[in-house]
Motif scaffolding. Structure first.
Motif, mmCIF file in Angstrom:
data_model
loop_
_atom_site.group_PDB
_atom_site.id
_atom_site.type_symbol
_atom_site.label_atom_id
_atom_site.label_comp_id
_atom_site.label_asym_id
_atom_site.label_seq_id
_atom_site.Cartn_x
_atom_site.Cartn_y
_atom_site.Cartn_z
ATOM 1 N N GLN A 32 -2.623 16.117 -30.066
ATOM 2 C CA GLN A 32 -1.753 16.706 -29.043
ATOM 3 C C GLN A 32 -1.433 18.154 -29.376
ATOM 4 O OE1 GLN A 32 1.601 14.324 -27.724
ATOM 5 N NE2 GLN A 32 2.839 16.149 -27.335
ATOM 6 N N GLU A 36 2.987 17.471 -23.776
ATOM 7 C CA GLU A 36 1.944 16.702 -23.108
ATOM 8 C C GLU A 36 1.398 17.408 -21.874
ATOM 9 O OE1 GLU A 36 2.911 12.668 -22.391
ATOM 10 O OE2 GLU A 36 3.769 12.340 -24.386
ATOM 11 N N SER A 37 2.204 18.265 -21.262
ATOM 12 C CA SER A 37 1.716 19.063 -20.141
ATOM 13 C C SER A 37 2.126 20.511 -20.404
ATOM 14 C CB SER A 37 2.321 18.571 -18.820
ATOM 15 O OG SER A 37 3.738 18.674 -18.853
ATOM 16 N N SER A 39 -2.136 20.626 -19.132
ATOM 17 C CA SER A 39 -3.365 20.160 -19.747
ATOM 18 C C SER A 39 -3.968 21.233 -20.645
ATOM 19 C CB SER A 39 -4.378 19.766 -18.662
ATOM 20 O OG SER A 39 -3.890 18.707 -17.883
ATOM 21 N N ALA A 83 -10.125 17.663 -19.909
ATOM 22 C CA ALA A 83 -8.797 17.811 -20.511
ATOM 23 C C ALA A 83 -8.201 16.473 -20.929
ATOM 24 C CB ALA A 83 -7.859 18.519 -19.539
ATOM 25 N N HIS A 84 -8.642 15.364 -20.309
ATOM 26 C CA HIS A 84 -8.028 14.069 -20.612
ATOM 27 C C HIS A 84 -8.412 13.554 -22.007
ATOM 28 C CE1 HIS A 84 -11.720 11.683 -20.167
ATOM 29 N NE2 HIS A 84 -11.989 12.380 -19.083
ATOM 30 N N GLU A 86 -7.528 14.979 -24.682
ATOM 31 C CA GLU A 86 -6.403 15.278 -25.567
ATOM 32 C C GLU A 86 -5.572 14.016 -25.800
ATOM 33 O OE1 GLU A 86 -2.461 18.201 -25.901
ATOM 34 O OE2 GLU A 86 -3.537 17.991 -23.989
ATOM 35 N N THR A 88 -2.098 11.999 -26.794
ATOM 36 C CA THR A 88 -0.670 12.230 -26.588
ATOM 37 C C THR A 88 0.111 11.066 -27.184
ATOM 38 O OG1 THR A 88 -0.758 11.204 -24.398
ATOM 39 C CG2 THR A 88 -0.971 13.601 -24.496
ATOM 40 N N LYS A 113 -3.967 25.970 -25.114
ATOM 41 C CA LYS A 113 -3.028 26.031 -23.994
ATOM 42 C C LYS A 113 -2.553 27.478 -23.873
ATOM 43 C CE LYS A 113 -1.702 21.169 -23.927
ATOM 44 N NZ LYS A 113 -0.613 20.162 -23.945
#
Length: 559
Positions: A32, A36-37, A39, A83-84, A86, A88, A113
């Motif tokens: 992470q 979390e956001s 992405s 991006a998914h 990553e 978390t 990011k």
């Protein structure tokens, strides 16, 4: 020796591990990065080494993502990923990306990011290990979380984690000193996070795993950033390290030194020279400024991790320092696009004049001696025209890092030539080192024995004894995974019920080594059945003839 007969199997284990960044299979995970956001932008930097094109495939377990790419020789190719991928929170997942190539490549994973970025060079699967110590830097501000990730390979893996921090996982709370045990399915990963320091946490697995360690967003003084690096397994640690000054630092940086067993280290920072005893599992933290280096010499292997704490507009990064034994004679320049990229070279002082860039002398490198050592260092700004740095005579070290506005990253240089230890002083061996034809080699002096006697009585390789009365065909021992460096072998035992008895006895044993098969049957005293002529240097069969039973001892040496 029991009169009912004894079947011996002696197996000599001989392994030597090292860490290298070239290979044909890698496990990529993305811990992470910050919150979390939003992405993250995830990418791999793939470098091939020629002479032909490299065919590279990437896939997630279950097939939800696959991609193929062709790499041109001696070119670094960036590849964007979904991006998914990553991770978390503290949880297990199937987001381990398997990277496979037709020829040797190197892989760098980058997570970005808006104001947080870091990169880590990935170890190939053959350089992974089963024992690790976590290092997670902590800041002076309450932001982000310490974190580490354990990623399993192709085999389901049992993991045990002895934590130094309090964390929550699967509805349970684990406090310092507690142990989490779990199984990871093939190509699954586990991420754990905490508001406390995981440094010193021990990770043990029954199959090789990849371990990544860092912080989702750490701030010491100047700036915040996501930091991560892939850790070396204990088997790849070294005894000598040189960490040069960082000329961009205006405050202090942190260097973590971890030992797995009782140890004595001697260190030199330029202004201080001392010898320190360390207990098993202990972590020493050194603070160094822009004018300080750290030279470490240890009795047994240690792990050294450098944490750049940030300076002015340059954000923090985490970097696992390779030991002197991992220095090599050529490195490939690989850096993160859109960053101001730098590199530090560490070479024996006598070899600085013969260290080149793109195979050409570079008079702009300003080498500086490291006091109290035989090494010097130089800092360079990396340009797009730089392809490689080399010294055909002497191995040297190479560290890469870079910055942009409020971002920073760092990772060890990508070695093109495999490092060769010069003496037993440079090689860390589990038992003993000896020089063979001028090259240091680890020598294994112990072995483990398993046996079956009298039919039901067993002793395993780890010394546990048990009785088993079954009357079928059983595998006494075999290899767990295919390994081209070891012969394929198995020992199969058939058992039957004794006449007028409720216990079982051995009726036959079949031993297979590669394409050689030998079977000994209880009633055939003094004889064995062989499917192919026996090569005596591979294994030896010995028979003892007694009145009622034949005793068979077999010795197998695996090199």
């Amino acid at each position: 020796m029991a009169r009912d007969g004894i079947w011996w199997f002696l197996l000599l284990f001989c392994t030597l591990s090292s860490a290298s960044y070239q290979g044909r299979e890698f496990l990529a995970v993305f811990p992470q990065n910050d919150d979390e956001s939003p992405s993250a932008s995830l990418q791999l930097l793939l470098t091939s080494y020629g002479p032909a094109d490299a065919q590279v495939s990437m896939a997630l377990c279950g097939g939800s993502f696959t991609q193929n790419v062709t790499l041109r020789p001696d070119i670094t190719t960036p590849l964007l990923l979904p991006a998914h991928l990553e991770l978390t929170g503290s949880c297990a997942s199937h987001k381990t990306l398997v990277v496979q190539a037709s020829t040797d490549i190197s892989v760098v994973a980058v997570s970005t990011k808006h104001y947080t970025v870091d990169a880590t060079a990935l170890l190939p699967v053959e350089s992974l290990g089963t024992r690790y110590y976590v290092v997670t830097p902590v800041g002076n501000y309450t932001c982000g979380l310490t974190e580490f990730v354990v990623a399993a390979g192709a085999t389901a893996t049992a993991i045990s984690i002895t934590t130094t921090a309090t964390f929550h996982y699967a509805g349970a709370t684990y406090i310092p000193g507690a142990m989490l045990r779990l199984f990871l399915q093939p190509y699954h990963s586990l991420q754990l996070q905490s508001s406390q320091d995981f440094t010193g946490t021990l990770v043990v697995a029954d199959n090789p795993v990849a371990v990544f360690s860092g912080h989702s967003c750490v701030k010491v003084s100047a700036a915040f950033d996501f930091v991560v690096d892939q850790l070396f397994p204990v088997a790849a640690w070294g005894r000598s390290y040189v960490v040069p000054p960082n000329p961009l630092q205006t405050d202090v940086d942190f260097i973590y030194v971890v030992t797995d067993e009782e140890n004595t280290i001697t260190y030199n920072t330029g202004s201080k020279h001392a010898t320190v005893a360390m207990a098993a599992g202990e972590v020493q933290v050194f603070l160094v400024d822009r004018n300080s280096h750290l030279y470490i010499s240890a009795v047994v292997g240690v792990q050294v991790v450098f944490f750049f704490s940030g300076s002015s507009w340059q954000d923090p990064f985490l970097l696992v320092v390779p030991p002197v034994t991992a220095h090599c004679t050529a490195f490939r320049f690989s850096s993160v696009p859109s960053q101001y990229n730098h590199a530090i070279l560490i070479a024996p002082t006598a070899a600085t004049a013969t260290t080149t860039i793109n195979h050409q002398p570079d008079n702009t490198m300003a080498w500086q001696a490291i006091p109290g050592t035989d090494f010097s260092w130089a800092s360079i700004t990396v340009s797009t025209t730089m392809q490689s740095t080399e010294n055909s005579l002497v191995p040297f070290g190479f560290l890469v890092f870079g910055f942009h506005t409020r971002t920073g990253y760092g990772f060890p240089g990508l070695c093109v030539a495999t490092p060769t230890p010069l003496s037993c002083e440079d090689l860390v061996c589990a038992e003993r080192c000896e020089m063979v034809d001028g090259i240091p080699e680890c020598v294994q002096e112990t072995f483990s024995t398993c046996w079956l006697t009298g039919g039901p009585h067993h002793r395993s390789f780890d010394g546990k004894t048990f009785d088993f009365m079954g009357t079928c065909a059983y595998t006494l021992t075999t290899i767990c995974n295919t390994d081209s460096t070891l012969p394929a072998f198995s020992v199969e035992v058939k058992k039957k019920e004794k006449e007028n008895s409720k216990v079982s006895s051995i009726s036959s044993i079949t031993i297979c080594v590669d394409n050689i098969t030998v079977t000994a049957v209880q009633s055939e005293n003094g004889m064995v059945r062989e499917a192919k002529a026996i090569i005596v240097s591979t294994f030896q069969v010995i028979l003892w003839n007694f009145t009622e039973i034949t005793y068979l001892a077999m010795i197998l040496r695996v090199f």
